[in-house]
Design a protein around this motif. Sequence first.
Motif, PDB file in Angstrom:
ATOM      1  N   ALA A  98       0.825  -1.212   0.000  1.00  0.00           N
ATOM      2  CA  ALA A  98       0.000   0.000   0.000  1.00  0.00           C
ATOM      3  C   ALA A  98       0.858   1.260   0.000  1.00  0.00           C
ATOM      4  O   ALA A  98       0.486   2.259  -0.620  1.00  0.00           O
ATOM      5  CB  ALA A  98      -0.925   0.004   1.219  1.00  0.00           C
TER       6      ALA A  98
ATOM      7  N   SER B  94      -4.171  -5.113   7.593  1.00  0.00           N
ATOM      8  CA  SER B  94      -2.894  -4.539   7.171  1.00  0.00           C
ATOM      9  C   SER B  94      -1.871  -4.606   8.301  1.00  0.00           C
ATOM     10  O   SER B  94      -2.219  -4.793   9.464  1.00  0.00           O
ATOM     11  CB  SER B  94      -3.079  -3.088   6.734  1.00  0.00           C
ATOM     12  OG  SER B  94      -3.452  -2.290   7.843  1.00  0.00           O
TER      13      SER B  94
ATOM     14  N   GLU C 236       2.437  -3.094   9.187  1.00  0.00           N
ATOM     15  CA  GLU C 236       3.533  -2.232   8.769  1.00  0.00           C
ATOM     16  C   GLU C 236       4.858  -2.852   9.192  1.00  0.00           C
ATOM     17  O   GLU C 236       4.989  -3.354  10.305  1.00  0.00           O
ATOM     18  CB  GLU C 236       3.374  -0.861   9.419  1.00  0.00           C
ATOM     19  CG  GLU C 236       4.321   0.184   8.886  1.00  0.00           C
ATOM     20  CD  GLU C 236       3.954   1.560   9.409  1.00  0.00           C
ATOM     21  OE1 GLU C 236       4.473   1.938  10.480  1.00  0.00           O
ATOM     22  OE2 GLU C 236       3.139   2.228   8.751  1.00  0.00           O
TER      23      GLU C 236
ATOM     24  N   THR D  61       3.739  -0.430   4.322  1.00  0.00           N
ATOM     25  CA  THR D  61       2.432  -0.926   4.732  1.00  0.00           C
ATOM     26  C   THR D  61       1.984  -1.960   3.718  1.00  0.00           C
ATOM     27  O   THR D  61       1.948  -1.683   2.514  1.00  0.00           O
ATOM     28  CB  THR D  61       1.405   0.218   4.809  1.00  0.00           C
ATOM     29  OG1 THR D  61       1.877   1.193   5.732  1.00  0.00           O
ATOM     30  CG2 THR D  61       0.043  -0.295   5.246  1.00  0.00           C
TER      31      THR D  61
ATOM     32  N   VAL E 225      -1.028  -5.065   2.860  1.00  0.00           N
ATOM     33  CA  VAL E 225      -2.416  -5.422   3.126  1.00  0.00           C
ATOM     34  C   VAL E 225      -2.636  -6.855   2.669  1.00  0.00           C
ATOM     35  O   VAL E 225      -2.229  -7.234   1.563  1.00  0.00           O
ATOM     36  CB  VAL E 225      -3.383  -4.470   2.377  1.00  0.00           C
ATOM     37  CG1 VAL E 225      -4.831  -4.865   2.615  1.00  0.00           C
ATOM     38  CG2 VAL E 225      -3.129  -3.027   2.775  1.00  0.00           C
TER      39      VAL E 225
ATOM     40  N   ALA F 127      -9.570  -6.186   0.709  1.00  0.00           N
ATOM     41  CA  ALA F 127      -8.731  -6.553   1.839  1.00  0.00           C
ATOM     42  C   ALA F 127      -9.452  -7.617   2.667  1.00  0.00           C
ATOM     43  O   ALA F 127     -10.683  -7.615   2.761  1.00  0.00           O
ATOM     44  CB  ALA F 127      -8.446  -5.334   2.704  1.00  0.00           C
TER      45      ALA F 127
END
Length: 134
Positions: free
Chosen positions: A53, A82, A84, A102, A104, A113
């Motif tokens: 993302a 999601s 990170e 990031t 997902v 998602a």
Amino acid sequence: MLTENFKVRFYETDGLAHVSNTVVVGWFEAGREPIFKMFTPELDLTNWPLILASYKVDFVSQIFYGQEVEIRTYVSRIGNSSFETYQQVWQQNKLCAEGTATLVRFDYGSQKAVAIEPAIREQLMSHYIDLSKK
């Protein structure tokens, strides 16, 4: 924390004998491979479960040819679908670059998602770093 070491290759340098800034993004991608395997152990590209993302990279110090680099990968946030990563490039015991990406969990068929399963969430948590304490 996950770690990966790379030899800096000659073609990765620029006219100033530094590593080109575009190379770090590739190293970070390669450093995330163990995380990819949490979602798809065989790295099956026909059933890929993730989408990138966003990413951000900060360059802290110059990176040079002829010296190995170490990529350190952590998980800094986990949401419903999601998460990170926080990554660093170290060369000769010096932080040279850091960044976040990031990713997902994504179903390409439905183009939506989807939630991260509890078992994968546990694996991600084993590499968690609290950036507020960094």
